[in-house]
Design a protein around this motif. Sequence first.
Motif, PDB file in Angstrom:
ATOM      1  N   LYS A 167       9.127  46.574  10.776  1.00  0.00           N
ATOM      2  CA  LYS A 167       7.821  46.561  10.728  1.00  0.00           C
ATOM      3  C   LYS A 167       7.056  46.366  12.095  1.00  0.00           C
ATOM      4  CE  LYS A 167       7.574  46.728   6.361  1.00  0.00           C
ATOM      5  NZ  LYS A 167       7.388  48.215   5.364  1.00  0.00           N
ATOM      6  N   ALA A 168       8.133  45.591  13.187  1.00  0.00           N
ATOM      7  CA  ALA A 168       7.035  46.065  14.388  1.00  0.00           C
ATOM      8  C   ALA A 168       6.242  47.546  14.996  1.00  0.00           C
ATOM      9  CB  ALA A 168       8.113  45.334  15.705  1.00  0.00           C
ATOM     10  N   PRO A 169       5.285  47.008  15.444  1.00  0.00           N
ATOM     11  CA  PRO A 169       4.739  48.580  15.847  1.00  0.00           C
ATOM     12  C   PRO A 169       4.872  49.015  16.608  1.00  0.00           C
ATOM     13  CG  PRO A 169       3.182  46.277  15.744  1.00  0.00           C
ATOM     14  CD  PRO A 169       4.752  45.815  15.451  1.00  0.00           C
ATOM     15  N   ASP A 170       5.343  50.330  17.223  1.00  0.00           N
ATOM     16  CA  ASP A 170       6.006  51.531  18.519  1.00  0.00           C
ATOM     17  C   ASP A 170       6.218  50.490  19.276  1.00  0.00           C
ATOM     18  OD1 ASP A 170       6.582  52.617  15.610  1.00  0.00           O
ATOM     19  OD2 ASP A 170       5.573  54.026  16.087  1.00  0.00           O
ATOM     20  N   ASP A 171       5.580  50.269  19.867  1.00  0.00           N
ATOM     21  CA  ASP A 171       5.074  49.901  21.258  1.00  0.00           C
ATOM     22  C   ASP A 171       6.279  48.281  21.712  1.00  0.00           C
ATOM     23  OD1 ASP A 171       3.130  48.545  19.601  1.00  0.00           O
ATOM     24  OD2 ASP A 171       1.629  48.507  21.267  1.00  0.00           O
ATOM     25  N   LYS A 172       6.482  47.783  20.085  1.00  0.00           N
ATOM     26  CA  LYS A 172       6.489  46.313  20.475  1.00  0.00           C
ATOM     27  C   LYS A 172       8.410  46.384  20.333  1.00  0.00           C
ATOM     28  CE  LYS A 172       3.070  43.698  20.764  1.00  0.00           C
ATOM     29  NZ  LYS A 172       3.236  42.864  21.617  1.00  0.00           N
ATOM     30  N   ARG A 173       8.690  47.815  19.550  1.00  0.00           N
ATOM     31  CA  ARG A 173      10.441  47.581  19.213  1.00  0.00           C
ATOM     32  C   ARG A 173      11.433  47.821  20.013  1.00  0.00           C
ATOM     33  NH1 ARG A 173      10.987  51.854  14.065  1.00  0.00           N
ATOM     34  NH2 ARG A 173       9.118  50.451  12.678  1.00  0.00           N
ATOM     35  N   GLN A 174      10.360  48.190  21.745  1.00  0.00           N
ATOM     36  CA  GLN A 174      11.502  48.487  22.910  1.00  0.00           C
ATOM     37  C   GLN A 174      11.723  46.843  22.838  1.00  0.00           C
ATOM     38  OE1 GLN A 174      13.575  50.891  23.771  1.00  0.00           O
ATOM     39  NE2 GLN A 174      14.394  48.885  24.448  1.00  0.00           N
ATOM     40  N   GLU A 175      10.304  45.907  22.981  1.00  0.00           N
ATOM     41  CA  GLU A 175       9.994  45.007  23.629  1.00  0.00           C
ATOM     42  C   GLU A 175      10.574  43.777  22.637  1.00  0.00           C
ATOM     43  OE1 GLU A 175       6.093  41.813  23.585  1.00  0.00           O
ATOM     44  OE2 GLU A 175       6.367  43.766  24.192  1.00  0.00           O
ATOM     45  N   MET A 176      11.327  44.211  21.841  1.00  0.00           N
ATOM     46  CA  MET A 176      11.455  43.273  20.811  1.00  0.00           C
ATOM     47  C   MET A 176      13.428  43.207  21.179  1.00  0.00           C
ATOM     48  SD  MET A 176      11.341  42.364  16.842  1.00  0.00           S
ATOM     49  CE  MET A 176      12.524  41.499  15.928  1.00  0.00           C
ATOM     50  N   ALA A 177      13.877  44.489  21.286  1.00  0.00           N
ATOM     51  CA  ALA A 177      15.317  44.808  21.595  1.00  0.00           C
ATOM     52  C   ALA A 177      15.552  44.584  22.596  1.00  0.00           C
ATOM     53  CB  ALA A 177      15.067  46.553  21.220  1.00  0.00           C
ATOM     54  N   ASN A 178      14.276  44.396  24.264  1.00  0.00           N
ATOM     55  CA  ASN A 178      15.393  43.539  25.331  1.00  0.00           C
ATOM     56  C   ASN A 178      15.030  41.725  24.933  1.00  0.00           C
ATOM     57  OD1 ASN A 178      14.294  46.427  26.522  1.00  0.00           O
ATOM     58  ND2 ASN A 178      12.451  45.988  26.709  1.00  0.00           N
ATOM     59  N   ILE A 179      14.517  41.510  23.900  1.00  0.00           N
ATOM     60  CA  ILE A 179      14.634  40.085  23.672  1.00  0.00           C
ATOM     61  C   ILE A 179      15.841  39.572  22.875  1.00  0.00           C
ATOM     62  CG2 ILE A 179      13.894  37.643  22.092  1.00  0.00           C
ATOM     63  CD1 ILE A 179      10.484  39.561  22.591  1.00  0.00           C
ATOM     64  N   LEU A 180      16.487  40.839  22.135  1.00  0.00           N
ATOM     65  CA  LEU A 180      17.520  40.953  21.262  1.00  0.00           C
ATOM     66  C   LEU A 180      18.590  41.204  22.499  1.00  0.00           C
ATOM     67  CD1 LEU A 180      16.817  42.843  18.426  1.00  0.00           C
ATOM     68  CD2 LEU A 180      17.084  39.930  18.300  1.00  0.00           C
ATOM     69  N   ALA A 181      18.232  41.622  23.346  1.00  0.00           N
ATOM     70  CA  ALA A 181      19.438  41.614  24.493  1.00  0.00           C
ATOM     71  C   ALA A 181      19.490  40.657  25.243  1.00  0.00           C
ATOM     72  CB  ALA A 181      19.299  43.053  25.030  1.00  0.00           C
ATOM     73  N   GLN A 182      18.518  39.929  25.668  1.00  0.00           N
ATOM     74  CA  GLN A 182      18.401  38.626  26.528  1.00  0.00           C
ATOM     75  C   GLN A 182      19.473  37.895  25.902  1.00  0.00           C
ATOM     76  OE1 GLN A 182      14.090  38.213  27.897  1.00  0.00           O
ATOM     77  NE2 GLN A 182      13.860  39.774  28.966  1.00  0.00           N
ATOM     78  N   LYS A 183      18.984  37.271  24.568  1.00  0.00           N
ATOM     79  CA  LYS A 183      19.384  36.402  24.282  1.00  0.00           C
ATOM     80  C   LYS A 183      20.666  36.699  23.179  1.00  0.00           C
ATOM     81  CE  LYS A 183      15.191  33.935  23.516  1.00  0.00           C
ATOM     82  NZ  LYS A 183      15.140  32.592  24.136  1.00  0.00           N
TER      83      LYS A 183
END
Length: 763
Positions: free
Chosen positions: A266-282
């Motif tokens: 449900k994340a907006p398109d511009d937020k998905r990559q940002e969320m993916a980066n957070i998932l990678a950091q965690k």
Amino acid sequence: CPVVLAPKNSSVAMPPPADIVKVAIEWPGAYPKLMEIDQKKPLSSIIKEVCDGWSLANHDQFALQHADSSNFYITEKNRNEIKNGAILRLTTSPAQNAQQLHERIQSSSMDAKLEALKDLANYSRDVTFAQEFINLDGISLLTQMVESGTERYQKLQKIMKPCFGDMLSFTLTAFVELMDHGIVSWDTFSVAFIKKIASYVNKFASDISILQRSLAILESMVLNSHDLYQKVAQEITIGQLIPHLQGTDQEIQTYTIAVINALFLKAPDDKRQEMANILAQKQLRSIILTHVIRAQRAINNEMAHQLYVLQVLTFNLLEDRMMTKMDPQDQAQRDIIFELRRIAFDAESEPNNSSGSIEKRKSMYTRDYKKLGFINHVNPAMDFTQTPPGMLALDNMLYFAKHHQDAYIRIVLENSSREDKHECPFGRSSIELTKMLCEILKVGELPSETCNDFHPMFFTHDRSFEEFFCICIQLLNKTWKEMRATSEDFNKARKRLGKTQTLLTEVFFSFPFPQVMQVVKEQIMRALTTKPSSLDQFKSKLQNLSYTEILKIRQSERMNQEDFQSRPILELKEKIQPEILELIKQQRLNRLVEGTCFRKLNSRRRQDKFWYCRLSPNHKVLHYGDLEESPQGEVPHDSLQDKLPVADIKAVVTGKDCPHMKEKGALKQNKEVLELAFSILYDSSGQLNFIAPDKHEYCVWTDGLNALLGKDMLSDLTRNDLDTLLSMEIKLRLLDLENIQIPDAPPPIPKEPSNYDFVYDCN
């Protein structure tokens, strides 16, 4: 034809009318009653008749419900589901029951309150009760209890911790069940309620039931409301969810990944990559790999589905690059191509001020770009203007050149130095391969509601798609050499048109894959079906699937499916086909006798709710009933409460013709669910709705049901089985005729012998 009449005094057993159902009805403190229910009569009249039999006044305050574990109320809508032999219970009406529970859960007595909430959690599964309780503003009462009630009993937590935990658990369970009916919109909840539910994810990590229901509520909020998604995303962080994946409870792990998937989806398109980066950091991927995929326990279907969804959503991040055309005027993008050339040929920059350096550089670049296998030697950027695969192909090529430099240089130099027209053009094949891999992994498509097809190897590397490409491009180069393929396939468009490079590029991408690409795709697909646990294992599987091995497999499959077209063989086929069809029919019916566990799907959230259906050994009755969990093996007939005589079945419908696919909801929009849906129609409006676990079970059941109704079995599975069995039977019958040409016409009948002395009479 004479008609034989029975004598007047003889007793002839007549079948009961179709509208009469024989049931037993219970009432606390009294012996059960056996009675016949006339389905044509209003339900209120039947309830009045039952109440009169036990001298109970105010019959409008009573109702009938199933006496099984479901305790569901019987209404005018579902009364057709009552079967002969069913056990019913006379009880208080849903409205009366809802009113009583509404008052009881507000009791000042903790024990009374706890018991009331426990009953509410049980009754809320019934949509009839749920509607009455919601009409009393019951949802608001529960949310208020969650928001403020906990503080009210804060002091009691230390001395009554178990009681408090159970109370909260039953409250959240009732809330989940009530919301699951889709009667109330999710948009009506306050920020305070969301904050409280989010806080439970941290506070009650040790209380499995509270944690599970809190995660389920958060998932539903995110999936069902855009506004709630934003509020939940502010209250819950990936860092708060990660610890729950490191536990040992697979159900909690499943709900945790489900929440992460919902936030991702449900994340907006511009937020998905940002969320993916957070998932990678965690380090989400490595945590899932260690604590879920490689844990010492089997992965259940729901977990497999959530891992599949996460896999799809992760690969869908590539869609933006896949659909982005290269801008030939963008210097940063052109620099990537320069870098590919530099790594391959280790060329040093020419001095800008030297005489003739510009012309020299152009000539050198054109020569090198030809060696790299681009279509447009002058301006390779034009090769990446078609989508898909767009810029994703260039990203893959650069990753391969930087992270597998030795293999990259070897492939480029090896092919650029060949003079036998068998060079494999790296640039063009990389573009085609990237496009093919996107098709295989369905990049850009939404996840299916029913699919469990995740690949463990994609969770073993942070750049799994790029590594996947690196393995496959080396496979392509190897297969190209084994097939002794030429670049003529790639150049057909050029030879046909001989026009501008831009037009050539467009035609090249629209041209069908060369044969070598088809072989590579087959190699990849066959290796993926083995579900390798790592990328190295995938690479090892591919090494065993050389072009020679693919030819052997194809030859073997071709022999198994060989279709003899001579007239005698066709006549033999026609003769033995009924026997084969009867064999297939018996196999289908035997599978129906064994039975299948079906999942109950919900358009709002997935749940582990199951039901089982099987055919009786005499093929006359379908037995079915709900299950608490997925069974291990067959479920006996006597444990399945409901029955449907085969003689009552009017029709079997599939796909969008099914009643449950016509209902309003998300499921009907899903193509894969539509392909697995079928329904049995019986009586005037009765229906039994199915969603098969997979395509194979769908074919088995639709074939078996059609066979029971005396109709043809038309599934793809039947066609394949018929072809395979016919081919085997014909080969067995013709075993002695190998390498002998079969004549088109039968041989002439010989003349009769002069005597019959050679005949031996056994008698």
